[in-house]
Design a protein around this motif. Structure first.
Motif, PDB file in Angstrom:
ATOM      1  N   GLY A 150      -5.884  -2.830  -2.381  1.00  7.87           N
ATOM      2  CA  GLY A 150      -5.560  -3.562  -1.154  1.00  7.87           C
ATOM      3  C   GLY A 150      -4.555  -2.758  -0.343  1.00  7.87           C
ATOM      4  N   THR A 151      -4.454  -3.079   0.933  1.00  9.63           N
ATOM      5  CA  THR A 151      -3.460  -2.412   1.774  1.00  9.63           C
ATOM      6  C   THR A 151      -2.068  -2.788   1.291  1.00  9.63           C
ATOM      7  OG1 THR A 151      -4.979  -2.932   3.587  1.00  9.63           O
ATOM      8  CG2 THR A 151      -2.852  -2.010   4.221  1.00  9.63           C
ATOM      9  N   GLY A 152      -1.160  -1.812   1.223  1.00 13.63           N
ATOM     10  CA  GLY A 152       0.218  -2.132   0.853  1.00 13.63           C
ATOM     11  C   GLY A 152       0.960  -2.773   2.033  1.00 13.63           C
ATOM     12  N   ALA A 153       2.166  -3.271   1.755  1.00 16.59           N
ATOM     13  CA  ALA A 153       2.995  -3.837   2.834  1.00 16.59           C
ATOM     14  C   ALA A 153       3.610  -2.669   3.612  1.00 16.59           C
ATOM     15  CB  ALA A 153       4.090  -4.696   2.225  1.00 16.59           C
ATOM     16  N   ASN A 154       3.467  -2.711   4.913  1.00 17.81           N
ATOM     17  CA  ASN A 154       4.056  -1.642   5.735  1.00 17.81           C
ATOM     18  C   ASN A 154       5.487  -2.043   6.103  1.00 17.81           C
ATOM     19  OD1 ASN A 154       4.785   0.264   7.587  1.00 17.81           O
ATOM     20  ND2 ASN A 154       2.903   0.162   8.800  1.00 17.81           N
ATOM     21  N   VAL A 155       6.446  -1.425   5.428  1.00 18.87           N
ATOM     22  CA  VAL A 155       7.853  -1.747   5.720  1.00 18.87           C
ATOM     23  C   VAL A 155       8.504  -0.604   6.505  1.00 18.87           C
ATOM     24  CG1 VAL A 155       8.133  -3.329   3.773  1.00 18.87           C
ATOM     25  CG2 VAL A 155       8.580  -0.900   3.426  1.00 18.87           C
ATOM     26  N   SER A 156       7.670   0.251   7.092  1.00 16.06           N
ATOM     27  CA  SER A 156       8.211   1.334   7.932  1.00 16.06           C
ATOM     28  C   SER A 156       8.297   0.840   9.387  1.00 16.06           C
ATOM     29  CB  SER A 156       7.327   2.577   7.836  1.00 16.06           C
ATOM     30  OG  SER A 156       6.162   2.380   8.611  1.00 16.06           O
ATOM     31  N   GLU A 157       8.646   1.715  10.274  1.00 18.24           N
ATOM     32  CA  GLU A 157       8.787   1.346  11.694  1.00 18.24           C
ATOM     33  C   GLU A 157       7.475   1.517  12.462  1.00 18.24           C
ATOM     34  OE1 GLU A 157      12.846   2.018  12.863  1.00 18.24           O
ATOM     35  OE2 GLU A 157      12.330   0.673  11.199  1.00 18.24           O
ATOM     36  N   ASN A 158       6.530   2.239  11.840  1.00 19.35           N
ATOM     37  CA  ASN A 158       5.327   2.637  12.587  1.00 19.35           C
ATOM     38  C   ASN A 158       4.051   2.096  11.957  1.00 19.35           C
ATOM     39  OD1 ASN A 158       6.846   4.428  14.341  1.00 19.35           O
ATOM     40  ND2 ASN A 158       7.088   5.690  12.505  1.00 19.35           N
ATOM     41  N   SER A 159       3.024   1.989  12.792  1.00 17.53           N
ATOM     42  CA  SER A 159       1.720   1.572  12.270  1.00 17.53           C
ATOM     43  C   SER A 159       1.129   2.684  11.420  1.00 17.53           C
ATOM     44  CB  SER A 159       0.761   1.270  13.425  1.00 17.53           C
ATOM     45  OG  SER A 159       1.193   0.128  14.115  1.00 17.53           O
ATOM     46  N   ARG A 160       0.317   2.274  10.442  1.00 14.24           N
ATOM     47  CA  ARG A 160      -0.386   3.243   9.588  1.00 14.24           C
ATOM     48  C   ARG A 160      -1.863   3.206   9.973  1.00 14.24           C
ATOM     49  NH1 ARG A 160      -3.297   1.574   4.453  1.00 14.24           N
ATOM     50  NH2 ARG A 160      -4.695   1.314   6.190  1.00 14.24           N
ATOM     51  N   PHE A 161      -2.382   4.358  10.387  1.00 16.77           N
ATOM     52  CA  PHE A 161      -3.760   4.409  10.895  1.00 16.77           C
ATOM     53  C   PHE A 161      -4.712   4.988   9.851  1.00 16.77           C
ATOM     54  CE2 PHE A 161      -1.108   4.263  14.587  1.00 16.77           C
ATOM     55  CZ  PHE A 161      -1.820   3.491  15.493  1.00 16.77           C
ATOM     56  N   ALA A 162      -5.837   4.336   9.669  1.00 16.30           N
ATOM     57  CA  ALA A 162      -6.865   4.864   8.758  1.00 16.30           C
ATOM     58  C   ALA A 162      -8.250   4.477   9.249  1.00 16.30           C
ATOM     59  CB  ALA A 162      -6.661   4.310   7.349  1.00 16.30           C
ATOM     60  N   VAL A 163      -9.180   5.417   9.107  1.00 17.52           N
ATOM     61  CA  VAL A 163     -10.601   5.098   9.301  1.00 17.52           C
ATOM     62  C   VAL A 163     -11.155   4.781   7.919  1.00 17.52           C
ATOM     63  CG1 VAL A 163     -12.861   6.123   9.830  1.00 17.52           C
ATOM     64  CG2 VAL A 163     -10.954   6.417  11.424  1.00 17.52           C
ATOM     65  N   ILE A 164     -11.956   3.732   7.840  1.00 21.71           N
ATOM     66  CA  ILE A 164     -12.509   3.319   6.540  1.00 21.71           C
ATOM     67  C   ILE A 164     -14.033   3.335   6.629  1.00 21.71           C
ATOM     68  CG2 ILE A 164     -12.538   1.529   4.776  1.00 21.71           C
ATOM     69  CD1 ILE A 164      -9.882   0.527   5.721  1.00 21.71           C
ATOM     70  N   THR A 165     -14.628   4.180   5.800  1.00 22.00           N
ATOM     71  CA  THR A 165     -16.082   4.336   5.828  1.00 22.00           C
ATOM     72  C   THR A 165     -16.640   3.883   4.487  1.00 22.00           C
ATOM     73  OG1 THR A 165     -15.722   6.303   7.183  1.00 22.00           O
ATOM     74  CG2 THR A 165     -17.925   5.994   6.291  1.00 22.00           C
ATOM     75  N   THR A 166     -17.488   2.880   4.527  1.00 24.37           N
ATOM     76  CA  THR A 166     -18.018   2.311   3.294  1.00 24.37           C
ATOM     77  C   THR A 166     -19.513   2.608   3.185  1.00 24.37           C
ATOM     78  OG1 THR A 166     -16.417   0.514   3.571  1.00 24.37           O
ATOM     79  CG2 THR A 166     -18.127   0.170   1.939  1.00 24.37           C
ATOM     80  N   PHE A 167     -19.906   3.073   2.012  1.00 22.66           N
ATOM     81  CA  PHE A 167     -21.318   3.350   1.735  1.00 22.66           C
ATOM     82  C   PHE A 167     -21.785   2.397   0.644  1.00 22.66           C
ATOM     83  CE2 PHE A 167     -19.279   7.272   3.096  1.00 22.66           C
ATOM     84  CZ  PHE A 167     -20.176   7.798   4.018  1.00 22.66           C
ATOM     85  N   CYS A 168     -23.080   2.021   0.673  1.00 26.81           N
ATOM     86  CA  CYS A 168     -23.609   1.171  -0.395  1.00 26.81           C
ATOM     87  C   CYS A 168     -24.993   1.657  -0.799  1.00 26.81           C
ATOM     88  CB  CYS A 168     -23.657  -0.298   0.048  1.00 26.81           C
ATOM     89  SG  CYS A 168     -24.808  -0.636   1.378  1.00 26.81           S
TER      90      CYS A 168
END
Ligand SMILES: O=C(O)CCC(=O)C(=O)O
Length: 330
Positions: A250-268
């Protein structure tokens, strides 16, 4: 949740064999420089533009707020409740869906050879794109509940047991035997790739994982597993985190000052229903220029007669194609 990082756990690597060994043993691996710095910057810029525009126009989808739940969920008393969402509800994660239509740059990540080899290692030679999205974990967010990315996968069962009918499985109601345990493990039918567009750390909401949980044969239980130890997938921007669909994460808690950006690509696997309906939702502009590989990922390639419109012998269906329809002899 503790971060018990050990040197034996997967570290970012360029070596395919090491990555495969990590994926087999721990259920995840980290690929160094999966994206160049130029690609990472370009993806980040395009993602910020798109996310900002969706937010400005009131079209942003945000989840992870205190009242927002994916699918059916159990409340504090253990009662099953239906999913609850607001489209622009101020949750801690801004999602950007259907990146396939939101800039050519997003297509480039689909064709990275090392990552595709890892996907192929788990899923075999045929597979589909299930979703291509982004998760922007904003400061102040809370940790996401641990889950797997194939929570809907029916588990192997015994002859003397009546499993939960497969159409009744929800995110909070999956089939487990009386002990919540099974000696049998479903195969991995999903692979998820998280492309880090920022350095991922414990502070900024780096993805949390339970190493080896892909072989437990069960889904995480909010109460039973509340004290389970997790590790953070850390890596510099440009790293790809590749996970087996069965791993608890799961996504962790962001306790920094900035947003954390990620692209998520799921294959099935080709037998399963993708999260995003690409055969209907992909823009004609994207389809006009699509290679056979991209068309196959998007579900236009027929697999063992599945996904066809008319003849099972055709290789591909065409965008916009419909069946022959009602006919009468002349
Ligand atoms: O953003 C992350 O770190 C993980 C996201 C995730 O687990 C999900 O979207 O289901």
């Amino acid at each position: 949740m503790a971060n018990n990082r050990s040197t034996d756990l997967p570290q970012p690597t360029r070596d395919l064999n090491t990555a495969i060994a990590n994926l087999n043993e721990f259920g995840y691996c980290l690929v160094t420089d999966a994206l160049s710095s130029v690609e990472t910057d370009a993806l980040r810029i395009r993602l910020i533009e798109q996310a900002t525009a969706e937010k400005q126009k009131g079209l942003a989808f945000e989840d992870g707020g205190p009242q927002q739940n994916w699918g059916d969920f159990r409340d504090a008393e253990g009662q099953l409740r239906p999913q609850s969402f607001t489209e622009d509800g101020g949750g801690c994660n801004q999602r950007v869906w259907m990146l396939i239509n939101k800039g050519e740059i997003f297509q480039t990540v689909l064709f990275k050879p090392t990552v595709r080899q890892l996907v192929e290692h788990v899923l075999g030679e045929h597979y589909l794109l299930s979703s291509h999205t982004a998760n922007i974990a904003k400061p102040g967010g809370v940790s996401m509940d641990l889950h797997t990315d194939q929570w809907w996968m029916p588990t192997p069962t015994r002859r003397d047991r009546s499993p939960l009918p497969i159409g009744s499985i929800t995110r909070a109601r999956f089939d487990q035997d009386e002990n919540g345990l099974s000696n049998m493990v479903s195969p991995a039918v999903v692979v998820n790739v998280l492309w880090m567009l920022d350095d991922f750390s414990a502070k900024n909401g780096g993805t949390r994982l339970v190493p080896g949980s892909h072989l437990t044969g069960r889904q995480p239980d909010k109460e039973l597993d509340q004290d389970v130890e997790t590790v953070v997938a850390e890596g510099p921007a440009g790293t790809a985190l590749v996970i087996d669909g069965r791993i608890w994460h799961g996504t962790g808690a962001n306790v920094s000052e900035n947003s954390r950006f990620a692209v998520i690509t799921t294959f099935c696997g080709p037998q399963f229903r993708p999260q995003e309906n690409f055969t209907v939702g992909t823009s004609l502009e994207v389809l006009e220029d699509a290679s056979p590989d991209l068309l196959a990922l998007l579900g236009f390639k027929i697999w063992n007669a599945y996904g066809r419109i008319e003849s099972p012998l055709a290789d591909f269906i065409q965008p916009g194609q419909t069946s022959l329809g009602e006919m009468c002899p002349e």
